[in-house]
Scaffold this motif. Structure first.
Motif, short mmCIF file in Angstrom:
data_model
loop_
_atom_site.label_atom_id
_atom_site.label_comp_id
_atom_site.label_asym_id
_atom_site.label_seq_id
_atom_site.Cartn_x
_atom_site.Cartn_y
_atom_site.Cartn_z
N UNK B 205 0.83 -1.21 0.00
CA UNK B 205 0.00 0.00 0.00
C UNK B 205 0.86 1.26 0.00
N UNK B 206 1.90 1.22 0.82
CA UNK B 206 2.77 2.40 0.89
C UNK B 206 3.53 2.60 -0.40
N UNK B 207 3.83 1.51 -1.07
CA UNK B 207 4.50 1.62 -2.37
C UNK B 207 3.58 2.32 -3.36
N UNK B 208 2.31 1.93 -3.35
CA UNK B 208 1.35 2.58 -4.25
C UNK B 208 1.26 4.07 -3.94
N UNK B 209 1.25 4.38 -2.65
CA UNK B 209 1.15 5.79 -2.25
C UNK B 209 2.35 6.58 -2.77
N UNK B 210 3.53 5.97 -2.71
CA UNK B 210 4.71 6.69 -3.22
C UNK B 210 4.64 6.84 -4.74
N UNK B 211 4.05 5.88 -5.42
CA UNK B 211 3.85 6.04 -6.86
C UNK B 211 2.93 7.22 -7.13
N UNK B 212 1.88 7.32 -6.34
CA UNK B 212 0.95 8.44 -6.51
C UNK B 212 1.68 9.78 -6.30
N UNK B 213 2.53 9.79 -5.26
CA UNK B 213 3.30 11.01 -4.99
C UNK B 213 4.24 11.33 -6.16
N UNK B 214 4.88 10.28 -6.67
CA UNK B 214 5.78 10.49 -7.80
C UNK B 214 5.04 11.14 -8.97
N UNK B 215 3.89 10.60 -9.30
CA UNK B 215 3.14 11.13 -10.44
C UNK B 215 2.77 12.59 -10.20
N UNK B 216 2.30 12.87 -9.00
CA UNK B 216 1.88 14.23 -8.69
C UNK B 216 3.07 15.20 -8.76
N UNK B 217 4.18 14.82 -8.15
CA UNK B 217 5.36 15.69 -8.16
C UNK B 217 5.92 15.85 -9.58
N UNK B 218 5.94 14.76 -10.33
CA UNK B 218 6.47 14.83 -11.69
C UNK B 218 5.61 15.77 -12.55
N UNK B 219 4.30 15.69 -12.35
CA UNK B 219 3.42 16.59 -13.08
C UNK B 219 3.73 18.03 -12.71
#
Ligand code: SF4
Lengths: 169, 457
Positions: B205-219
């Motif tokens: 779950x935490x891995x998914x959350x970091x992916x979400x953060x990555x996408x948001x920050x990259x955007x």
């Protein structure tokens, strides 16, 4: 800037994988020729978000990234409804947006087409008609086309726009 | 004197009374109000961000607020009838629009001062909201942020549902923070079912959350320079964001992670993740190396939209905005995350440049955390029953701290409340405009990248 041009030369055109790109290319070609015929090469879209979760908007933004590069086909997201041929309506049509959507629609030059985006506006997905949620049908405006999905992926939006163009009189 | 950080203030309805719960960092205050004549004393003179909470309590429950300096409606817009939707006695499925009542915006008066109204429908592809500027020529004298255009009444709709039924709507509160909201929900599910949180599942779950953060920050690292007129950065970064989204879909089946947080871990290819992260890491490093070298860009980012640490603390801002101003708060700052490589990132100055740089630093940290979260699949049993009671959860989304409260009664949701990080940060946005011109507004706003849907609910 030299770094950039070096990288640019290395990267050339953004591709994902061949099958996806090939499919997309076909659709784009057709889309471009349709826009050429029906809108003199330029289709102006006004995006109106009316109580969405923002994922539908994020997918529309993704349409502008180098993989999809929608602007190249003559599709522009414009800043004013007065410049728009079509309104792309996302979200559930909440009570606090209801009248603003009507205002925007009435600013558009006729013929103005409404395309609903995502499961929200027609209340086909998670959100149902409820106290603060009115749904697009309650606007009593002609809905010309619908692009389903929660959210529809960029490719599905592009396909949806193509079907929209095909259905035009 | 250091002031406690106000996290949330919201109302609960009991059969004979209302109860106001005020949550600070480390303490909770509960106050009962008479049901027939509910009156609440405002705390907004001490805690500025209490203002929106109290205006919302008044609109939702018709509770009178005294000693407040702002008595305007918040959710009840121009044609919203005066009905307290959140009261249990209100059971209609529809409201009738009322007569147009004008809203009085905050404005500065004076010779040559004029107002600029922006929104609710914006020029770009974004959510609706309204910004009212008082201008002296180019210079911003004051900004009022007015929201709740995307109000969907989610709190009310969730009442009477079971925890499991509520999941689909909770994951659609804010699309960019979907996984974070799902994690908060899952945490409450675990508490209410009295099951332990399996460590392997938690890592996934935490891995998914970091992916979400990555996408948001990259955007955002693309959009921020784009709002300063440097479009090439957006082209490059939006490719990184798109690649990560495509990868997230491969991993969990959905580009935004809808439905991803559940009771099992889907099988995934570990080598592929490592390969993806290596590639992403090298491309972000290239991006950083390229962009630090563009002086005209930094000329726009530096010293624009400053939020000082002192003000950030006074307003209790959270997330990226807080950490960029040197306020070191992050809900991940605990043993679990530290074990997997979490390092709290922060900046000092609190300008647009700080928020941009912080996002890049957090991207690197998220990449290394994802590497450590990789583990084998697992499955836990779906809970069979939930214990009634009040549950709270905190999750650090890509924007900041999410707070969620659920009260269960007879197995059904009696009250749902969620405070998005944006609800606090929006109230501090105007502070960043004091020394800037109106043309900087989109840039400053984007550098915070707050959610409308999450805040409006
Ligand atoms: S259709 Fe789905 S993705 Fe689009 S706004 Fe509605 S909930 Fe979000």
């Amino acid at each position: 800037m030299i770094k950039f041009w070096k990288k640019r030369a290395e990267n050339s055109i953004a591709t994902r994988h061949l099958k996806f790109d090939k499919d997309l290319e076909e659709i784009k070609k057709e889309l471009k020729s349709k826009i050429g015929k029906k809108f003199a090469g330029s289709l102006a879209i006004r995006m109106v978000s009316s109580g969405s979760c923002n994922a539908c908007e994020a997918e529309c933004n993704a349409l502008l990234n180098p993989y999809y590069d929608l602007e190249r086909l003559g599709i522009h997201f414009v800043a004013s409804p007065r410049h728009a041929d079509a309104m792309l309506l996302s979200g559930v049509v909440g009570v606090n947006m209801y009248h603003h959507i009507l205002d925007a629609y009435h600013q558009m030059p006729q013929p103005a087409y409404i395309i609903t985006l995502g499961d929200c506006p027609l209340l086909e997905g998670t959100f149902e008609k409820s106290v603060a949620i009115k749904g697009a049908k309650s606007l009593d405006l002609p809905i010309f086309h619908h692009i389903a999905g929660c959210p529809p992926e960029p490719k599905e939006i592009i396909e949806g726009l193509l079907t929209f163009l095909k259905h035009l009189p | 004197m250091k002031q406690d950080r106000l996290i949330a203030r919201f109302a609960l309805e009991h059969s004979n009374s209302f109860e106001i719960i005020t949550l600070f960092d480390g303490k909770v205050q509960r106050e009962k109000l008479d049901k027939d004549n509910p009156v609440l004393k405002s705390i907004s003179s001490r805690y500025t961000t209490a203002t929106w909470f109290e205006r919302k309590i008044r609109d939702d429950f018709d509770i009178k607020i005294v000693n407040a300096y702002d008595n305007r409606p918040l959710i009840h817009h121009e044609r919203f009838p005066s009905v307290a939707l959140m009261k249990k006695e209100f059971m209609n499925n529809e409201i009738k629009f009322s007569e147009y009542k004008p809203y009085k915006y905050e404005s500065v008066k004076g010779d040559g001062v004029f107002e600029v109204a922006v929104g609710p429908i914006h020029a770009g592809i974004i959510e609706p909201g309204h910004f009212q500027f008082s201008q002296e020529g180019e210079r911003i004298l004051h900004l009022e942020v007015r929201h709740f255009y995307t109000y969907r009444g989610i709190e009310k709709v969730l009442e009477g549902k079971t925890l499991m039924e509520a999941k689909k709507m909770i994951e659609r509160i804010s699309g960019n923070e979907s996984i974070a909201y799902q994690l908060a929900w899952f945490d409450i599910v675990m508490q209410a079912s009295q099951n332990g949180y399996d460590e392997k599942l938690k890592k996934y779950h935490c891995m998914l959350l970091e992916f979400e953060r990555l996408i948001h920050h990259l955007t955002d690292i693309g959009f921020i320079p784009n709002d300063a007129g440097f479009g090439a950065a957006l082209s490059f970064a939006s490719m990184l964001a798109e690649d990560t989204r495509v990868f997230l879909k491969e991993l969990c089946g959905h580009r935004f992670g809808f439905g991803a947080v559940s009771f099992d871990v889907k099988d995934y290819d570990k080598d592929k993740i490592v390969e993806f992260l290596d590639d992403l890491d090298s491309r972000v490093r290239w991006f950083e190396d390229w962009i630090v070298d563009i002086p005209s860009l930094w000329d726009r980012l530096d010293t624009t939209g400053v939020l000082t640490a002192q003000k950030a603390q006074k307003y209790g801002v959270v997330g990226v905005v807080a950490r960029s101003s040197g306020v070191k708060i992050d809900r991940r700052d605990g043993d679990f995350y530290k074990k997997y490589g979490f390092v709290l990132q922060s900046e000092e100055i609190g300008d647009v440049a700080s928020r941009f740089k912080l996002r890049i630093k957090e991207i690197y940290n998220s990449i290394s955390m994802v590497r450590n979260f990789i583990d084998s699949t697992c499955r836990v049993d779906k809970p069979i029953g939930f214990k009634d009671g009040e549950y709270t959860s905190f999750v650090e989304s890509s924007i900041g701290e999410i707070f969620m409260f659920i009260k269960l009664k007879n197995g059904f949701i009696e009250r749902f409340y969620a405070r998005d990080p944006s609800f606090i940060n929006w109230q501090a946005l105007y502070l960043m405009m004091e020394k800037d011109i109106i043309a900087d507004f989109p840039l400053i706003n984007k550098s915070c990248d707050l959610s409308y849907a999450g805040s409006d609910l």
